[in-house]
Design a protein around this motif. Structure first.
Motif, PDB file in Angstrom:
ATOM      1  N   UNK A  11       2.878   8.716 -21.560  1.00 55.27           N
ATOM      2  CA  UNK A  11       1.754   8.523 -22.473  1.00 55.27           C
ATOM      3  C   UNK A  11       2.226   7.861 -23.760  1.00 55.27           C
ATOM      4  N   UNK A  12       1.297   7.123 -24.387  1.00 56.45           N
ATOM      5  CA  UNK A  12       1.557   6.505 -25.690  1.00 56.45           C
ATOM      6  C   UNK A  12       1.043   7.365 -26.834  1.00 56.45           C
ATOM      7  N   UNK A  13       0.743   8.627 -26.569  1.00 60.38           N
ATOM      8  CA  UNK A  13       0.138   9.475 -27.597  1.00 60.38           C
ATOM      9  C   UNK A  13       1.136   9.968 -28.634  1.00 60.38           C
ATOM     10  N   UNK A  14       2.406   9.624 -28.500  1.00 60.64           N
ATOM     11  CA  UNK A  14       3.398  10.108 -29.450  1.00 60.64           C
ATOM     12  C   UNK A  14       3.250   9.483 -30.826  1.00 60.64           C
ATOM     13  N   UNK A  73       5.368   3.650 -28.490  1.00 58.89           N
ATOM     14  CA  UNK A  73       6.119   3.535 -27.245  1.00 58.89           C
ATOM     15  C   UNK A  73       5.833   4.741 -26.353  1.00 58.89           C
ATOM     16  N   UNK A  74       5.944   4.519 -25.048  1.00 63.31           N
ATOM     17  CA  UNK A  74       5.676   5.579 -24.076  1.00 63.31           C
ATOM     18  C   UNK A  74       6.750   6.655 -24.118  1.00 63.31           C
ATOM     19  N   UNK A  75       6.307   7.904 -24.019  1.00 66.09           N
ATOM     20  CA  UNK A  75       7.199   9.037 -23.818  1.00 66.09           C
ATOM     21  C   UNK A  75       6.729   9.807 -22.595  1.00 66.09           C
ATOM     22  N   UNK A  76       7.596  10.697 -22.112  1.00 65.41           N
ATOM     23  CA  UNK A  76       7.237  11.565 -20.999  1.00 65.41           C
ATOM     24  C   UNK A  76       6.717  12.892 -21.524  1.00 65.41           C
ATOM     25  N   UNK A  77       5.638  13.372 -20.899  1.00 64.32           N
ATOM     26  CA  UNK A  77       4.982  14.611 -21.298  1.00 64.32           C
ATOM     27  C   UNK A  77       4.814  15.512 -20.085  1.00 64.32           C
ATOM     28  N   UNK A  78       4.614  16.790 -20.343  1.00 67.40           N
ATOM     29  CA  UNK A  78       4.307  17.749 -19.290  1.00 67.40           C
ATOM     30  C   UNK A  78       2.982  18.424 -19.600  1.00 67.40           C
ATOM     31  N   UNK A  82       9.741   5.460 -22.057  1.00 72.09           N
ATOM     32  CA  UNK A  82      10.109   6.250 -20.890  1.00 72.09           C
ATOM     33  C   UNK A  82       8.862   6.404 -20.023  1.00 72.09           C
ATOM     34  N   UNK A  83       9.046   6.349 -18.723  1.00 71.51           N
ATOM     35  CA  UNK A  83       7.896   6.533 -17.831  1.00 71.51           C
ATOM     36  C   UNK A  83       8.372   6.895 -16.437  1.00 71.51           C
ATOM     37  N   UNK A  84       7.463   7.318 -15.608  1.00 73.67           N
ATOM     38  CA  UNK A  84       7.608   7.563 -14.170  1.00 73.67           C
ATOM     39  C   UNK A  84       8.892   8.291 -13.791  1.00 73.67           C
TER      40      UNK A  84
END
Length: 657
Positions: free
Chosen positions: A174-177, A189-194, A219-221
């Motif tokens: 997600x780009x919500x960071x 920038x994309x980060x990984x979320x849970x 970061x992704x996938x």
């Protein structure tokens, strides 16, 4: 963030012409374009174009800016302006124009340009795929299922995509960071979320993964090994605080590996050995055995913008050498976001095969088994509602929990790309058919049709057919062996074994019954009534052949069953040889047949016999030169035959006798 943006950042070498008054703005646009800041580029180029200043180069860059930012309506408009100039351009623009038209559901117009694209290079796999399935829209409709897709509550107003499950969590990008913004789309920038799975099956409590995984770049996938101890994930070429670029200045994507430590944290992050500064490696998925890792890349040997590769996961956890999966599922377009499910079905996203628009999700069912056995593979578009005119990608399913997820930028979403969920349906088959008389092809009213489990022989379902002879069984399991048994009065019961396919579809089974009880009437041929094959004789012979003896035993059994029946044995020859000779030969054959029946207990007064020579041919194989020259030995043999005409039964006589 659109799907193909994060996949592979390509340096596009398009040359601008500066031969007009707006060259100052053109230079600025070219600079932004080369830096891949497409939003700014499109604004500047659009301003110039709307003032009437256009050229092939400008229209290419303007349309590309919208195309790669996935604003397909605008891309279609400006590609259309480019095509209207009717100048010699790279055929790749035919393909892009066709894709843009498809994304706004102008399928007929899209097909026109795809035909032109296919004609421009007959070796291009995308064009060949289009040409081989011109009815692809009907095929997609047939593959579509009645699924309810839901936009996840955890989606944001920016880009959210690319799911994987880890225990009771959903992992996604997600780009919500709150990090620095990516100039391509002005989002972080994309980060990984849970997200944690809730009691009602939904997902909530979104949190970033720890900082060792997330960096200040993309970061992704992710993909996890079956024991949940190792994670592979995608990241920009940034490792150990070093930012690296390719020779053309592009920061590529790489795969990284992290291991779970004793404290439950992801640790020991390392770059996989086949990463490179010169190409991208991204979007991992791991099979259920933990022996194969699949990913997307534009490394050497790639057919198009990106291909799907596989690599062995060795017993010690190391990785082997990547292997391109070849043209069965890779084209000159973009194949990406692979996913291998627990049954070995391989899903990919592609814009190189016939689809509804943008990236579509495709599947090769039973991929791993077929690849191991070197069996043919068929790539299928999985249809609506998962696929749409927009980008649909990052398919993921858990067959244990029946949860499915995919990402789309379709209309009606919350943000840029959104994650959608659906319930993976149980695969159920429908089997139907019509019970007919084999000879007359008429429906058999009142026939009983039974479906049985082939393994246990237990009844699954049963129907009695009506006036139309039709039956239909629903809710049968996929990939299961069944027996279908059909019974009807005066007909021989038939039973057929079949296996339902893995893909949900309607199956039609041809169900023809042979008469078992037939009303015997004078003047009819016993061989035809009881479906007794023709009694053949060898050329120039009249002895009873072994195969003929088997058939004569059937005639004998009928005569013994019906002691009032009398028959006339009629023997025939082919046309070869003199007519007088053939008459004698056929007479000998008829008498030979009669003698066989008498020697086996049939009274002589019940049997008559006559030879007809070549006077009653069953085909056009007469011996005139124009006919005989065209007949094979098999065709001649059809005329060397015996018939059994009922001359009387139960006091009724055949008038011609």
């Amino acid at each position: 963030m659109k799907a193909h943006k994060i996949i592979f950042i390509l340096a596009l070498s398009l040359v601008f012409s500066s031969g007009f008054a707006q060259k100052g703005k053109i230079r600025q646009a070219t600079k932004e374009y080369d830096n891949l800041a497409y939003l700014k580029t499109s604004e500047i180029l659009l301003e110039v174009a709307e003032k009437g200043y256009t050229s092939v180069d400008l229209l290419q860059k303007l349309a590309n800016s919208f195309y790669f930012n996935n604003q397909m309506e605008e891309a279609a408009k400006w590609y259309g302006e480019l095509m209207a100039k009717n100048e010699n351009i790279d055929p790749e623009y035919y393909f892009r124009y066709a894709q843009a038209l498809k994304s706004v559901e102008k399928y007929e117009e899209s097909d026109t340009w795809m035909k032109k694209f296919a004609a421009s290079d007959r070796s291009d796999l995308r064009g060949r795929a289009f040409s081989s399935t011109v009815d692809y829209l009907a095929m997609i409709d047939e593959a579509s299922r009645e699924l309810v897709v839901k936009n996840l509550e955890i989606n944001s107003e920016v880009s959210d995509f690319g799911t994987s499950q880890y225990q009771d969590q959903l992992i996604f990008a997600s780009s919500r960071g709150n990090g620095m913004k990516y100039k391509w789309n002005e989002q972080p920038y994309l980060d990984l979320f849970s997200a944690d799975k809730q009691e009602d099956g939904s997902y909530g409590n979104v949190e970033q993964l720890d900082s060792d995984i997330n960096s200040k770049f993309h970061e992704s996938t992710v993909a996890f090994t079956p024991d949940d101890q190792v994670m592979y994930f995608t990241r920009n070429n940034y490792f150990e605080k070093k930012y690296r670029s390719s020779e053309d200045g592009t920061n590529r994507l790489k795969l990284f590996k992290a291991t779970l430590n004793e404290d439950g944290e992801w640790d020991d992050i390392e770059s996989v050995h086949f990463n490179s500064d010169q190409y991208s490696v991204a979007h991992p998925t791991i099979n259920v055995k933990g022996t194969k890792l699949y990913f997307a890349s534009d490394m050497e040997g790639t057919l198009g913008m990106s291909d799907i590769f596989e690599v062995d996961i060795n017993d010690d956890g190391s990785l082997g050498d990547p292997v391109n999966l070849g043209p069965n599922l890779n084209t000159e377009g973009q194949e990406t976001f692979p996913f291998i499910n627990s049954e070995g079905d391989l899903y990919i996203s592609s814009n190189g095969f016939n689809g509804l628009g943008g990236l579509d999700v495709f599947v090769i069912r039973d991929f791993e088994n077929k690849r191991e056995l070197k069996q043919p593979m068929a790539l299928e578009n999985i249809g609506k509602p998962i696929n749409s005119p927009k980008d649909d990608f990052a398919y993921y399913e858990n067959l244990g929990t029946k949860e499915g997820f995919f990402t789309s930028n379709r209309d009606g979403g919350k943000g840029d790309d959104d994650i959608y969920s659906f319930i993976v349906p149980d695969c159920e088959q429908t089997v139907e058919g019509v019970v007919k008389d084999q000879e007359t092809q008429e429906p058999i009213v009142g026939a009983k049709v039974t479906i049985l489990d082939a393994e246990t022989n237990e009844q699954v379902n049963q129907q009695i057919v009506g006036a139309d002879g039709a039956y239909k069984f629903e809710l049968l399991e996929c990939e299961k062996e069944y027996l279908i048994r059909i019974e009807a009065d005066t007909y021989a019961t038939t039973e057929e074994r079949f296996t339902t396919p893995k893909k949900q579809q309607k199956l039609e089974i041809q169900t023809l019954l042979e008469k078992d009880e037939v009303a015997l009437e004078p003047c009819t041929d016993l061989a035809k009534i009881l479906d007794i094959p023709i009694i053949y004789f060898d050329f120039d012979k009249f002895n009873i052949r072994r195969d003929a003896e088997v058939e004569l035993q059937k005639v004998l059994a009928v005569l013994n069953k019906y002691p009032t029946m009398t028959i006339d044995v009629r023997s025939h020859t082919d046309c070869r040889g003199p007519a007088s000779y053939n008459e004698r030969l056929s007479e000998n054959r008829a008498q030979s047949t009669r003698k066989y029946l008498i020697n086996n207990g049939i009274a002589a007064n019940r049997l008559t016999a006559k030879g007809y020579g070549e006077s009653r041919l069953v085909n056009d194989c007469g011996c005139e030169p124009t006919n005989d020259s065209n007949c094979s030995e098999a065709e001649h043999q059809l005329n060397r035959r015996s018939e059994f005409i009922i001359t009387g039964i139960n006091g009724e006589k055949c008038p011609e006798n």
